[in-house]
Design a protein around this motif. Structure first.
Motif, PDB file in Angstrom:
ATOM      1  N   ILE A 118      43.972  35.442  52.114  1.00  0.00           N
ATOM      2  CA  ILE A 118      43.216  36.238  51.169  1.00  0.00           C
ATOM      3  C   ILE A 118      42.874  37.571  51.798  1.00  0.00           C
ATOM      4  CG2 ILE A 118      41.138  36.297  49.742  1.00  0.00           C
ATOM      5  CD1 ILE A 118      41.001  33.275  50.113  1.00  0.00           C
ATOM      6  N   ASN A 119      42.962  38.631  51.033  1.00  0.00           N
ATOM      7  CA  ASN A 119      42.554  39.937  51.510  1.00  0.00           C
ATOM      8  C   ASN A 119      41.035  39.997  51.488  1.00  0.00           C
ATOM      9  OD1 ASN A 119      41.994  42.614  51.980  1.00  0.00           O
ATOM     10  ND2 ASN A 119      43.720  43.367  50.748  1.00  0.00           N
ATOM     11  N   SER A 120      40.403  39.680  52.622  1.00  0.00           N
ATOM     12  CA  SER A 120      38.956  39.557  52.661  1.00  0.00           C
ATOM     13  C   SER A 120      38.245  40.865  52.377  1.00  0.00           C
ATOM     14  CB  SER A 120      38.492  39.014  54.024  1.00  0.00           C
ATOM     15  OG  SER A 120      38.909  39.876  55.064  1.00  0.00           O
ATOM     16  N   SER A 121      38.874  41.990  52.612  1.00  0.00           N
ATOM     17  CA  SER A 121      38.219  43.262  52.328  1.00  0.00           C
ATOM     18  C   SER A 121      38.009  43.460  50.838  1.00  0.00           C
ATOM     19  CB  SER A 121      39.047  44.422  52.887  1.00  0.00           C
ATOM     20  OG  SER A 121      40.315  44.489  52.249  1.00  0.00           O
ATOM     21  N   ASP A 122      38.828  42.781  50.032  1.00  0.00           N
ATOM     22  CA  ASP A 122      38.700  42.899  48.582  1.00  0.00           C
ATOM     23  C   ASP A 122      37.628  41.993  48.011  1.00  0.00           C
ATOM     24  OD1 ASP A 122      40.702  44.751  48.451  1.00  0.00           O
ATOM     25  OD2 ASP A 122      42.271  43.285  48.001  1.00  0.00           O
ATOM     26  N   ILE A 123      37.259  40.940  48.730  1.00  0.00           N
ATOM     27  CA  ILE A 123      36.324  39.972  48.162  1.00  0.00           C
ATOM     28  C   ILE A 123      35.144  39.721  49.089  1.00  0.00           C
ATOM     29  CG2 ILE A 123      37.937  38.823  46.629  1.00  0.00           C
ATOM     30  CD1 ILE A 123      38.450  36.746  48.719  1.00  0.00           C
ATOM     31  N   LYS A 124      34.689  40.776  49.751  1.00  0.00           N
ATOM     32  CA  LYS A 124      33.507  40.695  50.588  1.00  0.00           C
ATOM     33  C   LYS A 124      32.277  40.998  49.739  1.00  0.00           C
ATOM     34  CE  LYS A 124      32.349  40.253  55.039  1.00  0.00           C
ATOM     35  NZ  LYS A 124      32.850  39.206  55.931  1.00  0.00           N
ATOM     36  N   LEU A 125      31.254  40.170  49.866  1.00  0.00           N
ATOM     37  CA  LEU A 125      30.045  40.346  49.088  1.00  0.00           C
ATOM     38  C   LEU A 125      28.965  41.012  49.921  1.00  0.00           C
ATOM     39  CD1 LEU A 125      29.698  36.920  47.288  1.00  0.00           C
ATOM     40  CD2 LEU A 125      30.332  39.088  46.274  1.00  0.00           C
ATOM     41  N   PRO A 126      27.988  41.684  49.254  1.00  0.00           N
ATOM     42  CA  PRO A 126      26.829  42.193  49.981  1.00  0.00           C
ATOM     43  C   PRO A 126      26.138  41.041  50.711  1.00  0.00           C
ATOM     44  CG  PRO A 126      26.880  43.061  47.739  1.00  0.00           C
ATOM     45  CD  PRO A 126      27.947  42.010  47.830  1.00  0.00           C
ATOM     46  N   GLY A 127      25.609  41.311  51.892  1.00  0.00           N
ATOM     47  CA  GLY A 127      24.989  40.236  52.655  1.00  0.00           C
ATOM     48  C   GLY A 127      26.002  39.503  53.501  1.00  0.00           C
ATOM     49  N   HIS A 128      27.268  39.995  53.518  1.00  0.00           N
ATOM     50  CA  HIS A 128      28.317  39.457  54.393  1.00  0.00           C
ATOM     51  C   HIS A 128      28.746  38.048  53.999  1.00  0.00           C
ATOM     52  CE1 HIS A 128      27.489  42.976  56.821  1.00  0.00           C
ATOM     53  NE2 HIS A 128      26.238  42.602  56.937  1.00  0.00           N
ATOM     54  N   LEU A 129      28.570  37.672  52.740  1.00  0.00           N
ATOM     55  CA  LEU A 129      29.095  36.395  52.267  1.00  0.00           C
ATOM     56  C   LEU A 129      30.497  36.626  51.706  1.00  0.00           C
ATOM     57  CD1 LEU A 129      26.024  34.789  50.462  1.00  0.00           C
ATOM     58  CD2 LEU A 129      27.002  34.155  52.668  1.00  0.00           C
ATOM     59  N   ASN A 175      54.588  33.676  50.365  1.00  0.00           N
ATOM     60  CA  ASN A 175      53.338  34.101  49.734  1.00  0.00           C
ATOM     61  C   ASN A 175      53.557  34.303  48.245  1.00  0.00           C
ATOM     62  OD1 ASN A 175      51.567  34.731  52.245  1.00  0.00           O
ATOM     63  ND2 ASN A 175      53.466  35.857  52.631  1.00  0.00           N
ATOM     64  N   ILE A 176      52.493  34.115  47.484  1.00  0.00           N
ATOM     65  CA  ILE A 176      52.508  34.392  46.048  1.00  0.00           C
ATOM     66  C   ILE A 176      51.262  35.210  45.725  1.00  0.00           C
ATOM     67  CG2 ILE A 176      52.185  33.389  43.746  1.00  0.00           C
ATOM     68  CD1 ILE A 176      54.997  33.025  44.658  1.00  0.00           C
ATOM     69  N   CYS A 177      51.450  36.285  44.951  1.00  0.00           N
ATOM     70  CA  CYS A 177      50.326  37.099  44.504  1.00  0.00           C
ATOM     71  C   CYS A 177      49.982  36.713  43.057  1.00  0.00           C
ATOM     72  CB  CYS A 177      50.651  38.579  44.587  1.00  0.00           C
ATOM     73  SG  CYS A 177      50.832  39.161  46.294  1.00  0.00           S
ATOM     74  N   VAL A 178      48.710  36.431  42.832  1.00  0.00           N
ATOM     75  CA  VAL A 178      48.249  35.959  41.518  1.00  0.00           C
ATOM     76  C   VAL A 178      47.179  36.904  40.985  1.00  0.00           C
ATOM     77  CG1 VAL A 178      47.094  34.083  40.286  1.00  0.00           C
ATOM     78  CG2 VAL A 178      48.735  33.561  42.100  1.00  0.00           C
ATOM     79  N   ASP A 179      47.315  37.292  39.722  1.00  0.00           N
ATOM     80  CA  ASP A 179      46.276  38.075  39.054  1.00  0.00           C
ATOM     81  C   ASP A 179      45.196  37.119  38.547  1.00  0.00           C
ATOM     82  OD1 ASP A 179      47.679  40.428  39.452  1.00  0.00           O
ATOM     83  OD2 ASP A 179      48.776  40.221  37.557  1.00  0.00           O
ATOM     84  N   THR A 180      43.955  37.353  38.923  1.00  0.00           N
ATOM     85  CA  THR A 180      42.854  36.486  38.497  1.00  0.00           C
ATOM     86  C   THR A 180      42.150  37.060  37.267  1.00  0.00           C
ATOM     87  OG1 THR A 180      41.195  37.603  39.865  1.00  0.00           O
ATOM     88  CG2 THR A 180      42.467  35.833  40.898  1.00  0.00           C
ATOM     89  N   GLY A 232      40.063  40.160  37.556  1.00  0.00           N
ATOM     90  CA  GLY A 232      40.685  41.462  37.708  1.00  0.00           C
ATOM     91  C   GLY A 232      41.190  41.746  39.104  1.00  0.00           C
ATOM     92  N   LYS A 233      41.088  40.772  39.996  1.00  0.00           N
ATOM     93  CA  LYS A 233      41.560  40.946  41.361  1.00  0.00           C
ATOM     94  C   LYS A 233      42.893  40.223  41.545  1.00  0.00           C
ATOM     95  CE  LYS A 233      36.868  41.196  43.220  1.00  0.00           C
ATOM     96  NZ  LYS A 233      35.862  40.566  44.098  1.00  0.00           N
ATOM     97  N   THR A 234      43.773  40.828  42.331  1.00  0.00           N
ATOM     98  CA  THR A 234      45.044  40.200  42.680  1.00  0.00           C
ATOM     99  C   THR A 234      44.927  39.624  44.080  1.00  0.00           C
ATOM    100  OG1 THR A 234      46.292  41.728  41.285  1.00  0.00           O
ATOM    101  CG2 THR A 234      47.511  40.552  43.003  1.00  0.00           C
ATOM    102  N   LEU A 235      45.204  38.339  44.213  1.00  0.00           N
ATOM    103  CA  LEU A 235      45.103  37.660  45.497  1.00  0.00           C
ATOM    104  C   LEU A 235      46.480  37.208  45.954  1.00  0.00           C
ATOM    105  CD1 LEU A 235      41.944  35.411  44.896  1.00  0.00           C
ATOM    106  CD2 LEU A 235      42.053  37.724  45.819  1.00  0.00           C
ATOM    107  N   CYS A 236      46.776  37.445  47.212  1.00  0.00           N
ATOM    108  CA  CYS A 236      48.030  36.991  47.805  1.00  0.00           C
ATOM    109  C   CYS A 236      47.756  35.755  48.644  1.00  0.00           C
ATOM    110  CB  CYS A 236      48.643  38.092  48.654  1.00  0.00           C
ATOM    111  SG  CYS A 236      49.229  39.491  47.678  1.00  0.00           S
ATOM    112  N   LEU A 237      48.370  34.642  48.275  1.00  0.00           N
ATOM    113  CA  LEU A 237      48.077  33.353  48.883  1.00  0.00           C
ATOM    114  C   LEU A 237      49.295  32.801  49.608  1.00  0.00           C
ATOM    115  CD1 LEU A 237      46.162  31.785  45.855  1.00  0.00           C
ATOM    116  CD2 LEU A 237      45.243  33.169  47.708  1.00  0.00           C
ATOM    117  N   SER A 238      49.053  32.216  50.770  1.00  0.00           N
ATOM    118  CA  SER A 238      50.136  31.606  51.551  1.00  0.00           C
ATOM    119  C   SER A 238      50.587  30.300  50.895  1.00  0.00           C
ATOM    120  CB  SER A 238      49.661  31.328  52.980  1.00  0.00           C
ATOM    121  OG  SER A 238      49.276  32.519  53.627  1.00  0.00           O
TER     122      SER A 238
END
Length: 373
Positions: free
Chosen positions: A6-17, A46-51, A54-60
């Motif tokens: 997962i591209n963690s930079s795309d799904i990082k939450l405030p508070g570092h969760l 890898n497969i990239c999936v549109d969620t 609105g985010k696209t995730l690339c999964l192993s």
């Protein structure tokens, strides 16, 4: 096995969760990988999936026995029971155009009770994941029909730690997700799970529904109702956690007519003060409520001050008992029931029962017998 890439930079939450990936997203990626393997002769890494979020995730992708492919569920920083599980999809392509059919494989439950978003007998793969899976397959093969078998090894054992047994999903886990993303400790996800339990209970058309705080509260209420010689088969238990108000709103929407709220007074006394979320971080008011009713019953100022200085409802209950004023619990229960009926807009009747820490009766609203029969 490594977790999904997962591209963690795309799904990082405030508070570092860190956010994670739903089982639905994993299943959609695995299904597309299975199809691509059959088309190209090579399993994709890898497969990239549109969620739906609105985010696209690339999964192993984990290659299993052809043409099955797996994706390892990464729940991020959420304490999800399926974190680290492998979601496997095996897609069988048909020769003609047709629908996408779904089958429950190992570790996936089946719906056995009405009231859910799927008909009885269907694999417990929720509508949004089904749509995601279908879209990923259609991208590869157009209108060609297919059968998709989803499995999670070990899922049946894990399901015992979820709401599934309570809501009538048997044999395994559900494939879930409405956004495709797991948000750590999502309150909305908890509330939706509780509402689902209520929907299933209401669909069974019991004579009344008993709201309890949690597992211990349910056990104590079962014991108390049994001592009262009440027939438990006439009703359904539904856990509401701290969300009394939201669950009463949902009960009104579902046109539930009779509700019994029962459990420990330490939480439920707040209902008499119209505090409909009983979490300690939301509001307290317990001693203020008890003191008010003691004063209304004629208690002297010194006694009221003694109650006010109590740290726990258990302590206050003992002081009331010592002074022969335990009868005020009935009045508090009446007021709590009244506030709950008002929350439902008068569409249903609500009774309230207060228990002490050992499961003994402290007080009950005057309409309790009318609800429980």
């Amino acid at each position: 096995m490594k977790k999904s890439n997962i591209n963690s930079s795309d799904i990082k939450l405030p508070g570092h969760l860190r956010e994670g990936v739903t089982t639905g997203t994993c299943a959609a990626a695995a299904a597309r990988a299975s199809v691509q393997w059959q088309i190209s002769g090579q399993c994709p890494e890898n497969i990239c999936v549109d969620t739906p979020a609105g985010k696209t995730l690339c999964l192993s992708v984990v290659p299993e026995k052809f043409p099955a492919c797996g994706v390892i569920k990464d729940a991020g920083d959420d304490p999800d029971v399926t974190d680290g599980c492998e979601v496997i999809a095996r897609v069988s392509l048909l020769e003609e155009t047709g629908d996408i059919l779904f089958k429950a494989g190992e570790g996936i439950g089946r719906v056995t009770r009405p009231g859910l978003k799927l008909p009885v007998g269907e694999a417990a793969i929720n509508p949004v994941p089904r749509k995601m899976i279908e879209e990923e397959i259609r991208r590869c093969v157009g209108d060609t029909g297919a059968e998709v078998e989803i499995s999670i090894p070990g899922g049946e054992a894990l399901a015992a730690r979820t709401f599934n047994p309570r809501i009538g999903i048997e044999g395994g886990l559900s494939i879930l997700g409405t956004s495709g993303i797991v948000r750590p400790m999502s309150e909305s996800a908890v509330v939706e799970s509780l509402k689902t339990c209520l929907s299933v209970a209401a669909a069974a058309e019991p004579e009344y529904i008993c709201f309890v705080l949690g597992e211990t509260g349910e056990r104590r209420m079962r014991e108390w109702l049994t001592r009262q010689k009440k027939e438990l088969s006439r009703m359904e238990f539904v856990q509401m956690s701290n969300y009394a108000g939201l669950m009463l709103d949902e009960a009104a929407r579902l046109r539930v007519k009779k509700i019994l709220i029962g459990g420990f007074a330490g939480k439920l006394v707040k209902l008499a003060a119209d505090i409909m979320n009983t979490h300690s971080h939301v509001a307290d008011g317990r001693m203020e409520t008890i003191c008010t009713f003691a004063a209304l019953a004629g208690a002297e100022q010194q006694f009221i001050r003694q109650l006010y200085e109590c740290r726990t409802v258990t302590e206050a209950a003992q002081i009331l008992r010592n002074h022969g004023m335990e009868y005020i619990w009935d009045a508090i229960s009446d007021r709590a029931a009244e506030k709950c009926r008002l929350r439902m807009g008068g569409t249903g009747d609500v009774a309230v029962v207060f228990l002490d820490e050992s499961g003994g009766l402290l007080g009950k609203s005057r309409n309790t017998e009318a609800i429980t029969g």
